[in-house]
Design an enzyme around this catalytic site. Structure first.
Site, mmCIF file in Angstrom:
data_model
loop_
_atom_site.group_PDB
_atom_site.id
_atom_site.type_symbol
_atom_site.label_atom_id
_atom_site.label_comp_id
_atom_site.label_asym_id
_atom_site.label_seq_id
_atom_site.Cartn_x
_atom_site.Cartn_y
_atom_site.Cartn_z
ATOM 1 N N LYS A 269 -32.312 51.832 -36.774
ATOM 2 C CA LYS A 269 -31.832 53.214 -36.939
ATOM 3 C C LYS A 269 -32.948 54.059 -37.548
ATOM 4 O O LYS A 269 -33.479 53.740 -38.608
ATOM 5 C CB LYS A 269 -30.596 53.228 -37.842
ATOM 6 N N LYS A 281 -22.949 66.189 -46.417
ATOM 7 C CA LYS A 281 -22.809 65.315 -47.582
ATOM 8 C C LYS A 281 -22.837 66.139 -48.862
ATOM 9 O O LYS A 281 -23.414 67.233 -48.882
ATOM 10 C CB LYS A 281 -23.997 64.326 -47.628
ATOM 11 N N ASP A 292 -32.954 57.006 -44.650
ATOM 12 C CA ASP A 292 -31.950 56.592 -43.661
ATOM 13 C C ASP A 292 -32.616 56.079 -42.372
ATOM 14 O O ASP A 292 -31.925 55.724 -41.430
ATOM 15 C CB ASP A 292 -30.995 57.762 -43.379
ATOM 16 N N GLU A 353 -23.520 59.446 -37.758
ATOM 17 C CA GLU A 353 -24.509 59.718 -36.712
ATOM 18 C C GLU A 353 -25.311 58.491 -36.296
ATOM 19 O O GLU A 353 -25.800 58.413 -35.177
ATOM 20 C CB GLU A 353 -25.474 60.822 -37.193
ATOM 21 N N ARG A 355 -24.471 55.403 -35.651
ATOM 22 C CA ARG A 355 -23.899 54.671 -34.506
ATOM 23 C C ARG A 355 -24.074 55.454 -33.210
ATOM 24 O O ARG A 355 -24.187 54.876 -32.139
ATOM 25 C CB ARG A 355 -22.425 54.334 -34.800
#
Ligand code: BES
Ligand code: MN
Ligand code: ZN
Length: 504
Positions: A269, A281, A292, A353, A355
């Site tokens: 990812k 968030k 991330d 997001e 996935r």
């Protein structure tokens, strides 16, 4: 950091810091005490005091006489021989790094532990674990400090292992060299993860991967937005829709195996910053979401190390990379994405997001008809709630593949714990308007995320071996541990390399 290997006696080794490991077993301790005090009389008071008895992860510094080749002698406790593990070695080595970097020392010499205190561990694995512990603990993300005192990064320029046993030295050398290459992969992953969004965004992530490819010897193709659109990677396009910066899709290929061997595909990812998008968030801690893209950092680090090591497998690394931003053009809840394999997805929450972009990569992976697909992602906060920062969530449909991952996880101490994919949970991601939705609500969040991904592994010919590692906890650490630093940890690079080298 340069590695050196020396077949010489302790008192002749020149270094800023000489390190000896000491067992807490009474007979071994007494024997070592005799030996050490003979070579280094200055150590006698400390060893006689009873303050240092070789307890696991304890240490004492001795300043030797001016005649000695090394002015400092660090005694590090190993604890009981029967309880000795590779993890103890890594942690003891981490102490060495902390002492050496704390004093800004440049050369460290480590006496390989006597065979009597090794509890049957192989010589190679000892060299490996000690190198890992030192290298990984010496790292600090200090690039933005202007004050040189704040810079505690690795000052160790040479690390010398010594023993008078030639065979031991050679075997330890092979382990140490393996660990150094893998360690470079871990440090690369940390550097990419820790870099702020102003430095690492999709296009610069691609540049960094291109550099890794050039340095290590694997090929890379960077698919730009146009090619991504031509491939109908609609999840990646949808998540990117609110961003000024365009997405990239990285295809890295390393062919160490036979021409006809099917590859092992690693997917990472690559959300270079996750604001949550329109489902934004909260402000507190949002800066962490620069990390991330750790799944992609781990995949790039593992590709780098595997290629450098010349591992005899064909390996493909895939990275969908984008930011997740809110804006007037952003994806919104209620939108429906139709993927190139026909699956439609209702966007219930734009913060789910990861996935959405991994789905495109999993579809792409299948063109290789791979032996296995393994994806790594900082996918859910729910996984952190379940397993904390010590353990990654493991999901998968293939027992043999999960076994490979579990045994490497045990070996490298990058714990994984399997969570279920029972079909009953699929209820939670049913949509009223599309095949599935991207968020399953409050309960079992790590599982519903994994089940979402599983939907993209199915083909007409059945399911292929696939495993998913939710690394949200262990990738982004809240504080330092022995050899894992706060923030980007580089997790799973060692696990992947160990799995790949043992793959048959
Ligand atoms: N990147 C986050 C998951 C995450 C959270 C990683 C904390 C590391 C630390 C992911 O994109 C996310 O936001 N997931 C949501 C999913 C939810 C909206 C279904 C989550 O976990 O809350
Ligand atoms: Mn998110
Ligand atoms: Zn995310």
């Amino acid at each position: 950091m340069k590695l050196a290997f020396s077949q010489s006696s302790l008192s002749h080794i020149k270094s800023d810091l000489l390190v000896l490991f000491v067992s807490s077993d009474k007979t071994l301790f007494d024997a070592q005490k005799k030996l050490v005090t003979k070579e280094f009389p200055a150590a006698a008071p400390a060893l006689d005091s009873g303050d240092f008895i070789g307890k696991k992860e304890s240490n004492v510094m001795i300043y030797t006489s001016e005649k000695a080749a090394s002015p400092r002698l660090l005694l590090v406790g190993f604890g009981e021989t029967t309880a000795l593990t590779l993890e103890t070695l890594r942690r003891c080595a981490a102490q060495v790094a902390k002492v050496a970097t704390g004093k800004k020392l440049c050369s460290v010499a480590v006496a390989l532990p006597a065979k009597a205190m090794m509890a049957g561990l192989s010589h190679a694995s000892i060299g490996e674990a000690l190198t890992e512990g030192i290298m990984l603990a010496a790292y600090k993300f200090d690039k933005y400090f202007s004050d040189s005192d704040a810079k505690k990064n690795n000052t160790i320029q040479t690390l010398t292992f010594c023993t008078d046993d030639k065979k031991y030295l050679n075997e330890a050398k092979s382990g140490a060299e393996y660990a150094q290459t893998v360690g470079d992969g871990v440090l690369l992953a940390r550097a990419l993860a820790n870099a702020p969004n102003s430095e690492i965004y999709p296009e610069t992530l691609a540049k960094a991967a291109q550099k890794a490819a050039k340095d290590a010897g694997f090929t890379i193709t960077v698919l730009d937005k146009k090619k991504i659109a031509a491939l109908r990677m609609n999840g990646l396009l949808a998540v990117n829709q609110g961003s000024v910066r365009p997405p990239v899709f990285l295809v890295m290929e390393y062919n160490g195996g036979g021409k006809k061997d099917k590859p092992i595909v690693l997917v990472g990812k690559g959300v270079t910053f996750d604001t949550g998008g329109i489902s934004i968030k909260p402000a507190a801690g949002m800066g962490e979401m620069r990390m991330d893209m750790h799944g992609s950092a781990s995949v790039i680090g593992a590709m780098y190390a595997a290629a450098k090591l010349g591992i005899k497998q064909n390996i493909v690394g895939l990275v969908p990379a984008t930011e997740n931003m809110p804006s007037g053009s952003a994806l919104v809840p209620g939108d429906v994405i139709t993927y190139s394999n026909g699956v439609s997805v209702e966007v219930d929450n734009t913060d789910a997001e990861g996935r959405l972009i991994l789905a495109d990569a999993l579809i792409y992976a299948q063109r290789y008809k791979p032996q296995a697909i393994i994806d790594l992602a900082t996918l859910t906060g729910a996984c952190v709630v379940a397993l904390g920062f010590v353990t990654s969530g493991l999901f998968g449909t293939d027992e043999a593949l999960k076994t490979r991952i579990k045994s490497s996880a045990d070996y490298t101490n990058e714990y994984v714990c399997e969570l279920p994919l029972y079909s009953e949970y699929e209820e939670l991601i049913k949509s009223d308007i599309a095949d599935i939705k991207n968020a399953g609500g409050r309960w079992a969040g790590a599982i519903t995320a994994a089940l979402f991904l599983k939907r993209f592994i199915k083909t007409e010919s059945g399911e292929m071996p696939w495993a998913h590692l939710d690394i949200a906890g262990p990738a982004i650490l809240p504080s330092d541990t022995a050899y894992m630093p706060k923030n980007g940890s580089g997790v799973c690079v060692r696990l992947l390399c160990d799995m790949l080298r043992n793959w048959k």
